[in-house]
Scaffold this active site. Structure first.
Site, short mmCIF file in Angstrom:
data_model
loop_
_atom_site.label_atom_id
_atom_site.label_comp_id
_atom_site.label_asym_id
_atom_site.label_seq_id
_atom_site.Cartn_x
_atom_site.Cartn_y
_atom_site.Cartn_z
N LYS A 1 0.84 -1.20 0.00
CA LYS A 1 0.00 0.00 0.00
C LYS A 1 0.87 1.25 0.00
O LYS A 1 0.67 2.17 -0.79
CB LYS A 1 -0.93 0.02 1.23
CG LYS A 1 -1.85 -1.18 1.33
CD LYS A 1 -2.75 -1.10 2.56
CE LYS A 1 -2.01 -1.11 3.89
NZ LYS A 1 -1.26 -2.36 4.16
N ARG B 1 -9.14 1.55 9.86
CA ARG B 1 -8.69 0.20 10.18
C ARG B 1 -9.83 -0.64 10.73
O ARG B 1 -9.67 -1.82 10.96
CB ARG B 1 -7.66 0.26 11.28
CG ARG B 1 -6.17 0.24 10.99
CD ARG B 1 -5.71 -0.61 9.89
NE ARG B 1 -4.39 -1.14 10.12
CZ ARG B 1 -3.26 -0.51 9.84
NH1 ARG B 1 -3.28 0.69 9.31
NH2 ARG B 1 -2.10 -1.10 10.07
N ARG C 1 11.71 -6.35 4.70
CA ARG C 1 11.55 -4.89 4.54
C ARG C 1 12.59 -4.14 5.38
O ARG C 1 12.87 -4.51 6.53
CB ARG C 1 10.15 -4.46 4.97
CG ARG C 1 10.00 -2.94 5.02
CD ARG C 1 8.57 -2.47 5.08
NE ARG C 1 7.82 -3.07 6.16
CZ ARG C 1 6.50 -2.99 6.26
NH1 ARG C 1 5.80 -2.35 5.35
NH2 ARG C 1 5.88 -3.55 7.27
N ARG D 1 11.61 -2.53 11.24
CA ARG D 1 10.58 -2.11 12.18
C ARG D 1 10.38 -3.17 13.27
O ARG D 1 10.46 -4.37 13.00
CB ARG D 1 9.24 -1.91 11.43
CG ARG D 1 9.16 -0.61 10.70
CD ARG D 1 7.99 -0.49 9.75
NE ARG D 1 6.70 -0.99 10.19
CZ ARG D 1 5.59 -0.93 9.45
NH1 ARG D 1 5.63 -0.36 8.24
NH2 ARG D 1 4.47 -1.42 9.90
N ARG E 1 -0.54 -9.24 13.16
CA ARG E 1 -1.08 -8.14 12.33
C ARG E 1 -2.02 -8.69 11.27
O ARG E 1 -3.03 -8.06 10.95
CB ARG E 1 0.06 -7.34 11.70
CG ARG E 1 0.78 -6.47 12.73
CD ARG E 1 2.13 -5.99 12.24
NE ARG E 1 2.03 -5.19 11.04
CZ ARG E 1 3.07 -4.96 10.22
NH1 ARG E 1 4.26 -5.47 10.50
NH2 ARG E 1 2.92 -4.22 9.16
P1 AP5 Z 1 4.91 -1.73 1.86
O1 AP5 Z 1 4.62 -0.82 0.71
O2 AP5 Z 1 5.72 -1.20 2.99
O3 AP5 Z 1 3.56 -2.43 2.38
P2 AP5 Z 1 2.31 -1.83 3.17
O4 AP5 Z 1 1.10 -2.46 2.59
O5 AP5 Z 1 2.37 -0.34 3.21
O6 AP5 Z 1 2.61 -2.50 4.57
P3 AP5 Z 1 2.62 -2.00 6.08
O7 AP5 Z 1 3.20 -3.15 6.86
O8 AP5 Z 1 3.29 -0.67 6.26
O9 AP5 Z 1 1.11 -1.87 6.38
P4 AP5 Z 1 0.42 -2.04 7.67
O10 AP5 Z 1 -0.96 -1.71 7.24
O11 AP5 Z 1 0.55 -3.28 8.43
O12 AP5 Z 1 1.20 -1.03 8.63
P5 AP5 Z 1 0.98 0.49 9.03
O13 AP5 Z 1 2.27 1.18 8.89
O14 AP5 Z 1 -0.24 1.06 8.40
O15 AP5 Z 1 5.64 -3.03 1.24
C1 AP5 Z 1 6.08 -4.08 2.09
C2 AP5 Z 1 7.44 -4.63 1.60
O16 AP5 Z 1 7.24 -5.27 0.34
C3 AP5 Z 1 8.51 -3.55 1.36
O17 AP5 Z 1 9.77 -4.09 1.72
C4 AP5 Z 1 8.45 -3.28 -0.15
O18 AP5 Z 1 9.70 -2.86 -0.66
C5 AP5 Z 1 8.05 -4.66 -0.67
N1 AP5 Z 1 7.23 -4.62 -1.86
C6 AP5 Z 1 6.23 -3.74 -2.13
N2 AP5 Z 1 5.68 -4.02 -3.33
C7 AP5 Z 1 6.32 -5.12 -3.81
C8 AP5 Z 1 6.21 -5.90 -5.01
N3 AP5 Z 1 5.31 -5.62 -5.94
N4 AP5 Z 1 7.05 -6.96 -5.18
C9 AP5 Z 1 7.97 -7.29 -4.21
N5 AP5 Z 1 8.13 -6.57 -3.05
C10 AP5 Z 1 7.31 -5.51 -2.85
O19 AP5 Z 1 0.62 0.33 10.59
C11 AP5 Z 1 1.56 -0.09 11.54
C12 AP5 Z 1 0.92 -0.09 12.93
O20 AP5 Z 1 0.48 1.24 13.27
C13 AP5 Z 1 -0.35 -0.95 13.06
O21 AP5 Z 1 -0.05 -2.31 13.31
C14 AP5 Z 1 -1.06 -0.26 14.23
O22 AP5 Z 1 -0.46 -0.62 15.46
C15 AP5 Z 1 -0.76 1.21 13.98
N6 AP5 Z 1 -1.78 1.85 13.15
C16 AP5 Z 1 -1.62 2.41 11.92
N7 AP5 Z 1 -2.77 2.93 11.48
C17 AP5 Z 1 -3.69 2.69 12.44
C18 AP5 Z 1 -5.09 2.97 12.56
N8 AP5 Z 1 -5.77 3.60 11.56
N9 AP5 Z 1 -5.72 2.57 13.68
C19 AP5 Z 1 -5.06 1.95 14.68
N10 AP5 Z 1 -3.74 1.65 14.64
C20 AP5 Z 1 -3.06 2.01 13.52
#
Ligand code: AP5
Length: 212
Positions: free
Chosen positions: A13, A88, A125, A157, A168
C-alpha cells in the site's frame, strides 16, 4: 480525488500510494507513518502508541481518529488525498464518513497478496527514519542499508518480526477486512488490484483502474 488504499500488511500500500499520490498531485496520508514519527519523537501520542504498535495491535480509535482528522483538515488535503492505513475498523470508517459528509470518498483501491508472500516481504523490509521503504531482495538501496533519498541508515521495524506479522494479519482479517463489505454496502467503487508483480506494473494497473 479522495482515495482509500486497503489491503493486508505488507501488500505494498505504502509503496504504491507514494507514486499514485505524486501522479495525482495529492498528499499521501499514512497513519502508520504518522504514528512511527510520533514514537520516534516521543510525543505523548507516540508514548501511548509505542507498545501497542510493537505488538501489532491497533492503537485506540480516539487517538488515531483525532490525529487523522487534524491531518485531513490541513490545506494541502483540500483537493483530495490518499489514505493509507486508515480506516482500520468500522468505527474509524464511520468517523471518517461523518467528517467528510456529503463530499465523501471517490473510490478505494484494494491490493491483494497471499499470506506467505506477505511474510516474505515484511521480513525483508527495511525502512528509513523518514519512512522510505526498501526490501533486502526486491527493492534494494544503491548502498547497502543506506536510504537513497536522504542518506539515513535503514532499520527493521519492531513490528516486522514474523510472530508480530502473524498477529497483524489476524488483526487485519478480524477488524480491517470487513471494511470491504462495509464500503460495498455504501456503493463506494472498490478497485481490486493484484499486488503480485513488478512495482511498476502494479502502479500502472492502479492508475488505469482509478481513471477508467
Ligand atoms: P509496503 O509498501 O511497505 O507495504 P504496506 O502495505 O504499506 O505495509 P505496512 O506493513 O506498512 O502496512 P500495515 O498496514 O501493516 O502497517 P501500518 O504502517 O499502516 O511493502 C512491504 C514490503 O514489500 C517492502 O519491503 C516493499 O519494498 C516490498 N514490496 C512492495 N511491493 C512489492 C512488489 N510488488 N514486489 C515485491 N516486493 C514488494 O501500521 C503499523 C501499525 O500502526 C499498526 O499495526 C497499528 O499498530 C498502527 N496503526 C496504523 N494505522 C492505524 C489505525 N488507523 N488505527 C489503529 N492503529 C493504527
Amino acid at each position: 480525488m479522495r482515495l482509500l488504499f486497503l489491503g493486508p500488511p505488507g501488500a505494498g500500500k505504502g509503496t504504491q500510494a507514494v507514486g499514485v499520490a505524486q501522479s495525482l498531485n495529492i498528499p499521501h496520508i499514512a497513519t502508520g507513518n504518522m504514528l512511527r514519527e510520533a514514537v520516534a519523537a516521543a510525543t505523548p501520542l507516540g508514548l501511548q502508541a509505542k507498545a501497542v504498535m510493537a505488538a501489532g495491535d491497533l492503537v485506540s480509535d480516539d487517538l488515531v481518529i483525532g490525529m487523522l482528522m487534524d491531518r485531513i483538515a490541513l490545506p494541502d488535503a483540500s483537493n483530495g488525498f490518499i489514505l493509507d492505513g486508515f480506516p482500520r475498523n468500522v468505527a474509524q470508517a464511520e468517523a471518517l464518513a461523518t467528517t467528510l459528509d456529503r463530499e465523501g470518498l471517490d473510490a478505494a483501491v484494494l491490493i491483494t497478496v497471499d499470506d506467505d508472500e506477505i511474510v516474505r516481504r515484511i521480513s525483508g523490509r527495511r525502512t528509513c527514519p523518514n519512512q522510505h521503504v526498501y526490501h533486502q531482495d526486491d527493492n534494494q538501496p544503491l548502498v547497502p542499508d543506506v536510504c537513497n533519498i536522504d542518506g539515513e541508515t535503514l532499520y527493521q521495524r519492531d513490528d516486522d518480526q514474523e510472530d508480530v506479522v502473524r498477529n497483524r494479519l489476524d488483526v487485519y482479517r478480524d477488524q480491517t477486512e470487513p471494511l470491504v463489505a462495509f464500503y460495498r454496502s455504501m456503493d463506494l467503487p472498490i478497485h481490486e488490484v493484484n499486488g503480485v508483480g513488478s512495482m511498476d506494473e502494479i502502479q500502472r494497473a492502479i492508475l488505469e483502474t482509478i481513471s477508467a
